[in-house]
Design a protein around this motif. Sequence first.
Motif, mmCIF file in Angstrom:
data_model
loop_
_atom_site.group_PDB
_atom_site.id
_atom_site.type_symbol
_atom_site.label_atom_id
_atom_site.label_comp_id
_atom_site.label_asym_id
_atom_site.label_seq_id
_atom_site.Cartn_x
_atom_site.Cartn_y
_atom_site.Cartn_z
ATOM 1 N N UNK A 1 -73.745 32.940 -8.175
ATOM 2 C CA UNK A 1 -74.886 32.029 -8.263
ATOM 3 C C UNK A 1 -74.587 30.770 -9.089
ATOM 4 N N UNK A 2 -73.954 30.932 -10.249
ATOM 5 C CA UNK A 2 -73.851 29.819 -11.196
ATOM 6 C C UNK A 2 -72.447 29.293 -11.447
ATOM 7 N N UNK A 3 -71.454 29.814 -10.765
ATOM 8 C CA UNK A 3 -70.089 29.320 -10.987
ATOM 9 C C UNK A 3 -69.299 29.368 -9.688
ATOM 10 N N UNK A 4 -68.361 28.446 -9.587
ATOM 11 C CA UNK A 4 -67.492 28.440 -8.419
ATOM 12 C C UNK A 4 -66.637 29.696 -8.419
ATOM 13 N N UNK A 5 -66.316 30.170 -7.253
ATOM 14 C CA UNK A 5 -65.505 31.380 -7.093
ATOM 15 C C UNK A 5 -64.595 31.109 -5.908
ATOM 16 N N UNK A 6 -64.548 31.944 -4.917
ATOM 17 C CA UNK A 6 -63.808 31.666 -3.689
ATOM 18 C C UNK A 6 -64.471 30.493 -2.975
ATOM 19 N N UNK A 7 -65.799 30.459 -3.037
ATOM 20 C CA UNK A 7 -66.601 29.360 -2.515
ATOM 21 C C UNK A 7 -67.430 28.779 -3.646
ATOM 22 N N UNK A 8 -68.179 27.742 -3.359
ATOM 23 C CA UNK A 8 -68.954 27.073 -4.412
ATOM 24 C C UNK A 8 -70.102 27.929 -4.941
#
Length: 121
Positions: free
Chosen positions: A48-55
């Motif tokens: 929800x609040x941080x970029x990961x594999x996707x935004x």
Amino acid sequence: MKNILIVLYSIFLFSCSGNNGNSSETSVNAEVDGEQLFKINCAQCHRPSEDFVGPALKNAGQRWKDRNLLYQFVRNSQSVIQRDEYAKALFEKYNQSPMLPLPNLTDKDIDAILTYCNNVP
């Protein structure tokens, strides 16, 4: 005798189908659970609040110029990447990893997911 049992069994099954005529029971999924939908469909690649594999998905709805494009992107990102600069930029930023298509999500489902993500601290 066998036919009578089949008829009685059929009547029993029909009467136990769960719909007793109450209007509150006829709309089984009136409320869409954004958290559950997020966990099932999005959490593998998004936070929800941080970029990961996707935004990060928090405030994602505000980053799109057209909400309908966002809905289309969720359902089939590749078709939108071909015709939208923002979608194309996302694709490039995240190593040209296409988002898996989620064609069964309704606009209401997508809105529920985004609302959930917007409210996660």
